[in-house]
Write an enzyme that holds these catalytic residues in place. Structure first.
Site: not given
Ligand code: GUN
Length: 286
Positions: A53, A97, A120
């Site tokens: 990211k 996350q 998200d």
């Molecule tokens: N962990 C695995 N996939 C995701 C996601 O799309 N967003 C977040 N915040 N954590 C994750």
């Protein structure tokens, strides 16, 4: 006849090229989109995701800050950080996350993120807005699925879409997005009695159940669009989707591979959301 492969990596790269230009144009208006990523603990997969990211932000010219917190961070400390990021003007998107360590209530954390910065799309208000058709930030993987279908030139309106899986992060929002695109939508799940019969009626089949190669050609109508959201690690270390790709290649009209299908789209859609959030708060048409 063999299916047309939907190459998510190519679509994702193309979208990033478009976004590099968009971010540069925003810079001319003194708008720099900003993303805060919060990682609690040292889960190896989460570390990799957070790194990707951060890299994507650099590639696109998006400001990013990563908050790496120790596993023993308290819920209160995390809420204090989110509160600060909610009020920080340089930050347009906040991503915590998941999964979080067990002593932290995930729902309390998601609820605390300002809905304008909910890149998200997991906040209950974002989910509600999506459901009633109001403007909102869309959850990244489901939005990526729609983008892949559209950019493959497939018309969604009027089609029968069958979604296998009903999770809050993929199945349910994908179903809502397909409905918004005017598909007729069926949601199947572990308690569905006649899954094979229903799946076989799908013009568009989206699979998100987290079981390696569970869906073979007997579930696929000839010519159907098959979108595989699963990523599973096989005993030999290789990755496999929820769809038995080889088995479905002949039956499907279009199919996403794993890896290289839906996966690359998720972070790209996160970037899109961060840009959209920055535009909105600055009164620029989205
Ligand atoms: N962990 C695995 N996939 C995701 C996601 O799309 N967003 C977040 N915040 N954590 C994750």
């Amino acid at each position: 006849m063999s299916a047309q492969i939907i190459e998510g990596k190519k679509v994702s790269d193309q979208m990033r090229v478009e976004m590099i230009e968009e971010v540069a144009a925003l810079k001319d208006k003194n708008v720099i989109p900003g993303l805060a990523v919060v990682l609690v603990g040292d889960d190896p997969a989460s570390k990799v995701y957070v790194g990707s990211k951060e890299k994507a932000c650099q590639q696109l010219g998006i400001y990013s800050e990563v908050h790496r917190l120790s596993t023993d961070t308290s819920e209160e400390e995390l809420l204090t950080l989110i509160d600060r990021l909610n009020g920080q003007a340089s930050i347009n998107g906040i991503l915590v996350q998941l999964p979080l360590p067990k002593h932290i209530n995930e729902k309390a954390i998601i609820d605390a993120i300002s809905v304008e910065k909910d890149v998200d799309g997991f906040h209950p208000e974002s989910v509600g807005n999506l459901t009633i058709g109001d403007d909102s930030l869309l959850p990244c993987t489901p939005a990526g699925v729609i983008e892949l279908i559209k950019r493959s030139g497939v018309e969604i309106a009027g089609k029968h879409a069958v979604v296998i899986g009903r999770s809050n992060i993929v199945g349910k929002p994908v179903a809502m997005l397909l409905l918004r695109e005017n598909a007729t939508v069926t949601i199947c799940h572990s308690r569905t009695a006649n899954m094979e019969e229903l799946a076989k009626q799908a013009d568009i089949l989206v699979v998100a159940i987290g079981k390696a190669k569970a869906i073979g050609s007997r579930y696929v109508k000839p010519g159907a669009v098959v979108i595989d959201v699963g990523i599973n690690r096989l005993p030999d270390g290789k990755l496999a989707g929820d769809v038995d790709y080889e088995d479905c290649l002949d039956a499907a009209g279009y199919i996403t591979p794993v890896p290289g299908g839906v996966g690359p789209m998720t972070i790209t859609m996160l970037m899109k959301n961060t840009i959209a959030a920055a535009k909105k708060v600055n009164g620029i048409e989205v």
